[in-house]
Design a protein around this motif. Structure first.
Motif, mmCIF file in Angstrom:
data_model
loop_
_atom_site.group_PDB
_atom_site.id
_atom_site.type_symbol
_atom_site.label_atom_id
_atom_site.label_comp_id
_atom_site.label_asym_id
_atom_site.label_seq_id
_atom_site.Cartn_x
_atom_site.Cartn_y
_atom_site.Cartn_z
ATOM 1 N N GLY A 1 -48.004 41.294 13.246
ATOM 2 C CA GLY A 1 -47.496 39.930 13.091
ATOM 3 C C GLY A 1 -46.048 39.879 12.666
ATOM 4 N N LEU B 1 -45.953 32.279 15.958
ATOM 5 C CA LEU B 1 -47.390 32.324 15.730
ATOM 6 C C LEU B 1 -48.148 32.417 17.051
ATOM 7 C CD1 LEU B 1 -49.688 32.159 13.669
ATOM 8 C CD2 LEU B 1 -49.589 29.679 13.898
ATOM 9 N N SER C 1 -53.789 38.780 19.270
ATOM 10 C CA SER C 1 -55.112 38.722 18.651
ATOM 11 C C SER C 1 -56.203 38.515 19.699
ATOM 12 C CB SER C 1 -55.149 37.592 17.629
ATOM 13 O OG SER C 1 -56.433 37.433 17.109
ATOM 14 N N PHE D 1 -48.536 35.978 18.176
ATOM 15 C CA PHE D 1 -49.579 36.699 17.460
ATOM 16 C C PHE D 1 -50.963 36.299 17.953
ATOM 17 C CE2 PHE D 1 -52.466 37.342 13.842
ATOM 18 C CZ PHE D 1 -52.295 38.721 13.697
#
Length: 91
Positions: free
Chosen positions: A45, A51, A58, A54
């Protein structure tokens, strides 16, 4: 999450096949694994600028892990040998 696991360990004493001396070792393994996975997530991260980036990483990691342990389809001997070994490795 650790609280949920502790509750499961408490209820595990209802089953006579659970050896109580394995619980501290399992908690130690849980702690080490949790620290390692959180550290890996923080490292990945920190290299990304947003975001959303990430979340893409993920999803790229979580989707195969949820597909291999027969979450969506049955696992039998019809799978290729390499895929059977991946299914057995992923709990």
């Amino acid at each position: 999450m650790t609280l949920q696991i502790l509750i499961l360990f408490i209820f595990s004493f209802l089953f006579p096949s659970v050896h109580p001396w394995g619980i501290p070792l399992a908690l130690l393994f849980l702690l080490i694994t949790s620290i390692a996975l959180v550290s890996m997530g923080l490292a990945i991260g920190s290299m990304l600028e947003s975001l959303e980036g990430f979340q893409v990483v993920s999803t790229f990691v979580v989707f195969p892990l949820s597909s291999f342990p027969a979450l969506f389809f049955p696992v039998d001997n019809k799978l290729p040998l390499w895929l059977q070994s991946l299914v057995k490795l992923n709990p």
